[in-house]
Structures are given as C-alpha cells and as structure tokens.
Design an enzyme around this catalytic site. Sequence first.
Site, PDB file in Angstrom:
ATOM      1  N   GLU A  46       1.084  -1.219  -0.038  1.00  0.00           N
ATOM      2  CA  GLU A  46       0.253   0.143  -0.052  1.00  0.00           C
ATOM      3  C   GLU A  46       0.754   1.177  -0.118  1.00  0.00           C
ATOM      4  O   GLU A  46       1.743   1.244   0.806  1.00  0.00           O
ATOM      5  CB  GLU A  46      -0.965   0.220   1.245  1.00  0.00           C
ATOM      6  CG  GLU A  46      -2.298   0.589   0.850  1.00  0.00           C
ATOM      7  CD  GLU A  46      -3.013  -0.444  -0.021  1.00  0.00           C
ATOM      8  OE1 GLU A  46      -2.922   0.055  -1.204  1.00  0.00           O
ATOM      9  OE2 GLU A  46      -3.732  -1.262   0.217  1.00  0.00           O
ATOM     10  N   HIS A  47       0.527   2.218  -0.867  1.00  0.00           N
ATOM     11  CA  HIS A  47       1.184   3.374  -0.991  1.00  0.00           C
ATOM     12  C   HIS A  47       2.564   3.281  -1.461  1.00  0.00           C
ATOM     13  O   HIS A  47       3.464   3.821  -1.028  1.00  0.00           O
ATOM     14  CB  HIS A  47       1.225   4.551   0.413  1.00  0.00           C
ATOM     15  CG  HIS A  47      -0.268   5.171   0.603  1.00  0.00           C
ATOM     16  ND1 HIS A  47      -0.509   6.229  -0.192  1.00  0.00           N
ATOM     17  CD2 HIS A  47      -1.303   4.685   1.173  1.00  0.00           C
ATOM     18  CE1 HIS A  47      -1.588   6.494   0.061  1.00  0.00           C
ATOM     19  NE2 HIS A  47      -2.300   5.685   0.907  1.00  0.00           N
ATOM     20  N   ASP A  49       3.046   2.176  -4.929  1.00  0.00           N
ATOM     21  CA  ASP A  49       2.992   2.127  -6.391  1.00  0.00           C
ATOM     22  C   ASP A  49       3.813   3.194  -7.085  1.00  0.00           C
ATOM     23  O   ASP A  49       4.355   3.130  -7.924  1.00  0.00           O
ATOM     24  CB  ASP A  49       1.580   1.699  -7.249  1.00  0.00           C
ATOM     25  CG  ASP A  49       0.549   2.838  -6.663  1.00  0.00           C
ATOM     26  OD1 ASP A  49       0.716   3.615  -5.644  1.00  0.00           O
ATOM     27  OD2 ASP A  49      -0.580   2.747  -7.347  1.00  0.00           O
ATOM     28  N   GLY A 136     -16.577   5.644  -3.514  1.00  0.00           N
ATOM     29  CA  GLY A 136     -15.833   6.368  -2.460  1.00  0.00           C
ATOM     30  C   GLY A 136     -15.431   5.293  -1.347  1.00  0.00           C
ATOM     31  O   GLY A 136     -15.390   5.748  -0.132  1.00  0.00           O
ATOM     32  N   LEU A 139     -12.371   1.201  -3.312  1.00  0.00           N
ATOM     33  CA  LEU A 139     -12.369  -0.052  -3.907  1.00  0.00           C
ATOM     34  C   LEU A 139     -12.217   0.183  -5.614  1.00  0.00           C
ATOM     35  O   LEU A 139     -12.329  -0.722  -6.421  1.00  0.00           O
ATOM     36  CB  LEU A 139     -13.566  -0.868  -3.706  1.00  0.00           C
ATOM     37  CG  LEU A 139     -13.588  -1.239  -2.149  1.00  0.00           C
ATOM     38  CD1 LEU A 139     -14.911  -2.058  -1.980  1.00  0.00           C
ATOM     39  CD2 LEU A 139     -12.568  -2.036  -1.632  1.00  0.00           C
ATOM     40  N   SER A 141     -13.644   2.521  -7.726  1.00  0.00           N
ATOM     41  CA  SER A 141     -14.597   2.661  -8.783  1.00  0.00           C
ATOM     42  C   SER A 141     -14.257   3.389  -9.938  1.00  0.00           C
ATOM     43  O   SER A 141     -14.735   3.271 -11.032  1.00  0.00           O
ATOM     44  CB  SER A 141     -15.996   3.212  -8.193  1.00  0.00           C
ATOM     45  OG  SER A 141     -15.615   4.425  -7.428  1.00  0.00           O
ATOM     46  N   ASP A 189      -4.233   0.571  -9.668  1.00  0.00           N
ATOM     47  CA  ASP A 189      -5.795   0.337  -9.742  1.00  0.00           C
ATOM     48  C   ASP A 189      -6.201  -0.080 -11.272  1.00  0.00           C
ATOM     49  O   ASP A 189      -6.862  -0.961 -11.632  1.00  0.00           O
ATOM     50  CB  ASP A 189      -6.598   1.431  -9.281  1.00  0.00           C
ATOM     51  CG  ASP A 189      -6.146   1.673  -7.846  1.00  0.00           C
ATOM     52  OD1 ASP A 189      -5.708   0.969  -7.117  1.00  0.00           O
ATOM     53  OD2 ASP A 189      -6.366   2.895  -7.504  1.00  0.00           O
ATOM     54  N   TYR A 241      -3.098  12.646  -0.132  1.00  0.00           N
ATOM     55  CA  TYR A 241      -2.528  11.688  -0.979  1.00  0.00           C
ATOM     56  C   TYR A 241      -1.441  12.298  -1.754  1.00  0.00           C
ATOM     57  O   TYR A 241      -0.239  11.903  -1.603  1.00  0.00           O
ATOM     58  CB  TYR A 241      -3.598  10.941  -1.871  1.00  0.00           C
ATOM     59  CG  TYR A 241      -3.002  10.179  -2.958  1.00  0.00           C
ATOM     60  CD1 TYR A 241      -3.468   8.684  -2.528  1.00  0.00           C
ATOM     61  CD2 TYR A 241      -2.304  10.211  -3.792  1.00  0.00           C
ATOM     62  CE1 TYR A 241      -2.696   7.599  -3.123  1.00  0.00           C
ATOM     63  CE2 TYR A 241      -1.857   9.145  -4.882  1.00  0.00           C
ATOM     64  CZ  TYR A 241      -2.061   7.916  -4.427  1.00  0.00           C
ATOM     65  OH  TYR A 241      -1.487   6.894  -5.132  1.00  0.00           O
TER      66      TYR A 241
HETATM   67  C1  GLA Z   1      -5.230   4.471  -4.507  1.00  0.00           C
HETATM   68  C2  GLA Z   1      -4.318   4.725  -5.573  1.00  0.00           C
HETATM   69  C3  GLA Z   1      -3.305   3.534  -5.982  1.00  0.00           C
HETATM   70  C4  GLA Z   1      -2.325   3.211  -4.717  1.00  0.00           C
HETATM   71  C5  GLA Z   1      -3.337   3.267  -3.577  1.00  0.00           C
HETATM   72  C6  GLA Z   1      -2.457   3.206  -2.257  1.00  0.00           C
HETATM   73  O1  GLA Z   1      -5.855   3.570  -4.445  1.00  0.00           O
HETATM   74  O2  GLA Z   1      -5.048   4.920  -6.757  1.00  0.00           O
HETATM   75  O3  GLA Z   1      -2.603   4.172  -7.035  1.00  0.00           O
HETATM   76  O4  GLA Z   1      -1.533   4.375  -4.545  1.00  0.00           O
HETATM   77  O5  GLA Z   1      -4.278   4.367  -3.293  1.00  0.00           O
HETATM   78  O6  GLA Z   1      -1.737   2.198  -2.131  1.00  0.00           O
END
Ligand code: GLA
Length: 406
Positions: A46-47, A49, A136, A139, A141, A189, A241
């Site tokens: 997570e966080h 990519d 929201g 996931l 969308s 995603d 973010y």
């Molecule tokens: C969101 C972003 C992804 C990724 C995640 C955290 O989903 O769209 O690119 O950075 O947060 O892992």
Amino acid sequence: MTVRTWVDPVDVHAVADRVEALFRSVFGGTADGVWVAPGRVNLIGEHVDYAGGLVLPFALPYVTTVAVRARDDDQLHCVSTHTEERWHGDLSEVAPGHPPGWAAYVAGVVWALRDSGTVSAGTGFDVAVHSSVPVGSGLSSSAALECAFALAVADLLGLPTDADGRFGLIAACIRAENQIAGASTGGMDQTVAMLAHPGHALLLDCSSGATRLVPIDFASANGRLLVIDTNAPHRLVDGQYGNRRAALEKACAELGVETLRDIDDADAALGSLTAPESVKRVRHVLTEIRRVSEVVELLTQARIADVGNLLTSSHLSLRDDYEVSSVELDSAVDAALEAGAWGARMTGGGFGGSALALVPADRVEAVVERVLRSAARASLPTPQFLSAEPSRSAHRLRPTSCRWSR
Ligand code: GLA
C-alpha cells in the site's frame, strides 16, 4: 433504518441490463455494446506503487459497466445511474480540471488517447454508466470506470485489446486520472482492472512494469478474506494523498535516487534522512515492499494463515509511519483482530474507505459482529461487508462477438 450488512455481488448481466435501460431512456436507440471493468482490493503493497514498489491487488466481483455508442462528431455525452450530474461537451475542450466531477474519468481517457496520437479527432461517444462497485469506498470505482470506457473506445475504434494493447490503455487511464481528474494516483488500480485473472492476485512491479499472476485460494486453508467498507468516505482528490507522494519525492531527492526502489541499504538510507517525518514515510515504503515479497512467498507455499501477521504489520506501518489510516479503519482492524482474524489492515488510499481481514472460516460471524459492535460503540458509520473472490479483468460483455472498425 435497515442496515445492509453484506453487499452481495450483483449478477453482471443485471448490471448490464440496467445500464442499457439508462442508455435507451436518455439517448434513444441502442448502444454499440456494453463493457465492464472490476473494482479491486489490494491484498498488500500500500502506498508504494508511486514509489516504484511491489503491489499485490486482485479484482473484485463488483463491476462498473458502460453502454457506449460512437458518434460522428467530437461530442461526449455522459450519464450515470449514480448521480443527477450529467455532462456533455466538446472533446477538444477537455483539459486539466475540465470537465469537473466524475465525467473527467471518461473524458480524460479520450483526451489521453488523442494526446498520444492513438485516436484522432472526429469521433465522439454517448456513454451511460452503472456500477456495483461501492463509490467512495476505496475499491477503485473510478479506475473501473476509466478501464471499462477505455476498452469500449479501443473496441469501437479497432485498437488492439490484447495484453500489449491493454498496457497502452492502462497508460491512458492513468493520465486521465492524474492530469484531467487531478488525482495523482499511482497506477495500481488501472493495471489490475485491465490484467486481473480469476483465482489470482496480480503481482505488479511498479518499477519495471513486470506483472505475474499469483494463485490465491484462502478457502483451501479454511480461510476467508473479508472486505470491510467502513462507510466513511475516502477522497483521493484532496491534499493528503498528494502530500504523501510529494514527501517521498523530497526524500528521493535527498537520498539521490530516482525512486525508493533504488535503495539497497535501507538502514543507511533511513540514517541519512534528516527530517523525522521523512524517516517514517520512507520506512513505511521500504518495509512494505519487503512484506509484499514475503506474502508472495507464503502464498506460494500455501501458508495462508501466516499471511495474517504481515497484513497486520502493514496496517501498523500505514497507521503509525505513513499516517493514512483513520479512526474508522483502526476500529475495524482492531475489532477483527480481537475476534480472531489471522490479520487485518486498511486497504487502498486510506483516510476512510475499506479494510480487509483474513479470517478463519469459523470466525467470520464473530468478526462481523465485533466490527459492527465496535463501530456502533464509537458512534462511527455502520460498516458493510463485501465478498473478496478474485475475479476477471475488464472485458466486453455485449455483444459477445463482433468487431468494429471505423
Ligand atoms: C489509491 C491509488 C493507488 C495506490 C493506492 C495506495 O488506490 O489509486 O494508485 O497508490 O491508493 O496503495
């Protein structure tokens, strides 16, 4: 008020019927076809990519469908079952921040394909959208919408949609989101929405772009992965973010590397950073990348329950070092662990949205009950639970066999 505890996946054909009905009622006539792309959950990574790290998401059985008809002008018309907010305008006017709102995810895709020279002016689209991916909830969308529409455009204009073609579409979807919608997301995603495979997670190396399918079968170990939507809305188009991304860029500049993936000696790198905040942010990324490799190794050995500890470590790192969790996510994770989950963590961008819990099958009810009770006790929104069956990537649903070439 009745609270929906389980959100069952809706049959994809029912979602398609609904989007076709919307299309007919707004635009008249029939659409050229219906395309679908899945929401996703990230098992771990997570966080990282946007830091060139490793991620391990998979597609959910919840989808966004688009019914699309090509037009002989430069107009784009967008309508959705989810909002009264419709948009229509000239594709040549699409630019950062325009259109505002959800239509940016659609318009941005054509903008990116035109900007790269893949698509030329003179084709517009009527687009109707209906989704069973909770909006929201972290996931994805929005990535599902971009990918379903990108595939529609590719099919309608005769662009390749094999694996290579899909990489081009993924790039267009990422640019749509970063440049037109203004969300500086990392690309995980869109990649999983385009390349996922049933029964597998997608290991994506965000540094090289290499992908590998990793089989996941929680049931074989009498386990179940629960997705817990905290119902606390998560927003990516706000500052947090982007702040995290900027903090990593600053740390990279200080360390003299292009991405954190280029760091060989984690301790030396952490020791040389001056700001305590940079140390925490970078520590999260470096340890999280390591955890992804460890989870892949455990999955390969079918040691499902052991994955749990790494999920929980990931949550603690996101909560304490990266500081992207929230009281709702912490409540869900803590409650799941108290009720006997093997592990649990927030998933996705954070600041609200969803968590996941890896649970022995005979503890599922206890976990659900404890998560609900813990939220109620703290007067938090009532969470809901989703099925986490690794599912299919974006595809054309209707018609099933047909080629267009304009
Ligand atoms: C969101 C972003 C992804 C990724 C995640 C955290 O989903 O769209 O690119 O950075 O947060 O892992």
